[in-house]
Design an enzyme around this catalytic site. Structure first.
Site, short mmCIF file in Angstrom:
data_model
loop_
_atom_site.label_atom_id
_atom_site.label_comp_id
_atom_site.label_asym_id
_atom_site.label_seq_id
_atom_site.Cartn_x
_atom_site.Cartn_y
_atom_site.Cartn_z
N ASP A 200 31.14 82.12 5.97
CA ASP A 200 30.36 81.44 5.97
C ASP A 200 30.05 80.63 7.24
O ASP A 200 30.82 80.86 8.11
CB ASP A 200 29.56 80.11 5.17
CG ASP A 200 31.38 79.28 4.73
OD1 ASP A 200 31.88 79.32 5.36
OD2 ASP A 200 31.26 80.20 3.41
N ASP B 199 29.83 77.08 9.63
CA ASP B 199 29.74 75.56 9.66
C ASP B 199 29.32 74.83 10.79
O ASP B 199 29.92 75.48 11.93
CB ASP B 199 30.76 75.04 9.61
CG ASP B 199 31.47 75.24 7.05
OD1 ASP B 199 30.64 75.85 6.80
OD2 ASP B 199 32.88 75.73 7.49
N ASP C 148 42.47 70.55 10.58
CA ASP C 148 43.99 70.87 10.07
C ASP C 148 45.22 71.91 11.33
O ASP C 148 46.09 71.24 11.50
CB ASP C 148 44.69 71.64 8.86
CG ASP C 148 42.97 72.28 8.43
OD1 ASP C 148 42.74 73.19 9.45
OD2 ASP C 148 43.28 73.22 7.04
#
Ligand code: ATP
Ligand code: MG
Length: 449
Positions: free
Chosen positions: A72, A74, A146
């Site tokens: 997907d 983002d 991260d």
């Protein structure tokens, strides 16, 4: 002493958001704007036209760079959720851990998040971040992500990648590197340990030693993470298309033992080990072939041998087969559902698949016709086939059903007439089984794997 001080200062500097990110042109990274989904492109364009910054970010950019199809897209933006909401008619603000906006466009939903800063986040006594809804600059947004390979921003307008933490170079060197000090980042959010293992396994990257070493020591911090969040992360892992690789790596990193009940079921259970791994391989194949997969099916396989053992012991105690099965199902699920945080809907799916199994043994009269009309027939049959592949039952049973399901009326009647012989064979098998206690049989199955 001085060296120590200098190192400290430099480390601090390295953790500061870079002021000058690398701007990498298309000729160097190769991603064309056509590779971005139409909805994500449009979302960025609308936001940019309204004067905001907007980029495709995270997993999608990373995946495109290594030639994986993104799951997907983002988008990260300088607009606040309310400002985003005001620009898109079909959008809504979602607020769980973070406030984000879902923008719907055609069949797609794009997740739009506002640049966030990690500072001043509220933490628990272990340093775990509870909320970080403080908006920030783009550089800050990159720094609170991260791994370096997850902090890449792609601008569909200029086709540039904006890279604050050398993520493109790390990806080229097949390294998963944490942004900032790994221990601090794991303390803030222990789920990052699971993410490290999952992403490394899925992308074929090596976890940088500095990020890899603390995992073993800090694994226990996962106990403080809410069960529902762990369950979400485990689902991502199991349905990543690389579950087998991920789970093996989790075992290597010492992340399986007693921390995650679900992993204990997979990696430590003495019963039906072969069946569980076959099922995981099967799930991986299906995910990678873009076929549908369901958590209910997978969990049904993970717990099946516990059900079988409980079922056998109830039958041995004189209970009739059908009620014995239902009692066994409830018993196993009661113990497991709590620990695993399995949702009620999934529990329903699991039960349906299990309850179909004894019905495959009834091949007379109208029953088979009714069974193949069941909405869950296919899942039930897939499950039956896996049982046969793992050696629990003979292959003749799933084969018979496959033929029956696809045959015309004449052939079906012929198949039904041919059953008695097969039924006898099955009967013999059952009698033979009953002579041994289920634990002895389980040990036998385990040895053959
Ligand atoms: P995939 O979607 O392929 O599983 P992903 O990296 O896109 O991987 P998401 O959970 O979709 O994972 O997260 C999107 C982005 O949000 C990540 O790329 C990362 O930049 C950031 N992110 C997600 N989880 C965390 C976390 N626990 N800590 C810091 N940043 C995170
Ligand atoms: Mg993603």
């Amino acid at each position: 002493m001085i060296r120590k001080l200098l190192r400290k200062v430099f480390r601090r500097a390295a953790e500061q958001p870079n002021r000058e990110p690398a701007l990498i042109p298309r000729e160097r990274h190769g991603i064309a704007r056509e590779q971005i989904s139409p909805a994500a492109r449009k979302t960025c364009a609308v936001l940019q036209d309204a004067g905001y910054k907007a980029y495709v970010v995270g997993g999608a950019v990373r995946d495109l760079l290594i030639g994986h199809p993104p799951k997907d897209f983002d988008v990260a933006t300088s607009a606040t959720p309310e400002e985003v909401r005001a620009l898109f008619r079909r959008s809504r603000i979602i607020g769980r851990r973070f406030k984000i906006v879902h923008v719907m466009s055609g069949p797609e939903t794009i997740e739009v998040s506002t640049f966030r800063a990690a500072q001043d986040a509220e933490t628990d006594e272990h340093g775990r971040v509870l909320r970080d809804n403080v908006y920030g600059t783009m550089a800050e947004d990159a720094t609170r992500r991260d791994f370096t390979v997850n902090a890449l921003y792609y601008d569909p307008t200029t086709e540039q990648i904006i890279d604050y933490h050398h993520g493109v170079a790390d990806l080229e060197q097949k390294t998963l590197r944490m942004i900032g000090d790994p221990r601090t980042r794991y303390r803030e959010d222990p789920v990052r340990m699971l993410r490290a293992v999952r992403l490394a396994a899925k992308l074929g990257l090596a976890i940088d030693p500095a990020a890899r070493k603390p995992i073993r020591e800090m694994a226990a911090l996962l106990e403080n993470v809410p069960a529902a969040r762990l369950f979400d992360e485990m689902l991502k892992l199991l349905f990543s298309g690389y579950a087998v690789r991920c789970l093996k790596q989790l075992r290597e990193e010492g992340l399986h033992h007693g921390l995650l009940p679900l992993l204990d079921v997979i990696l430590e259970q003495p019963l039906g080990e072969r069946f569980v791994w076959l099922s995981l391989e099967n799930t991986d194949e299906r995910v990678r072939a873009d076929k549908s997969v369901s958590p209910g099916f997978l969990f049904a396989t993970l717990l099946w041998h516990q059900v079988l053992a409980a079922w056998e012991s109830k039958k041995a105690a004189g209970e009739h087969a059908q009620p014995a099965l239902f009692q066994a199902m409830d018993e196993v699920l009661e113990v497991q559902a709590d620990k695993l945080a399995i949702t009620r809907r999934i529990v329903g799916d699991i039960k349906e698949i299990w309850a179909l199994q004894p019905r495959f043994e009834k091949r007379a009269g109208k029953l088979p016709y009714r069974l193949i009309e069941q909405p869950r027939y296919r899942a039930g049959w897939d499950f039956l086939r896996l049982r046969a592949l793992s050696g629990e039952i003979g292959m003749d049973l799933p084969d018979w059903w496959e033929r029956f399901a696809h045959a015309g009326h004449e052939e079906r009647e012929a198949l039904l007439r041919a059953v008695p012989a097969a039924g006898e064979a099955a009967g013999k098998k059952r009698r033979r089984r009953r002579r041994k206690p289920s634990s002895a049989r389980a040990a036998e199955t385990a040895q053959t794997t």
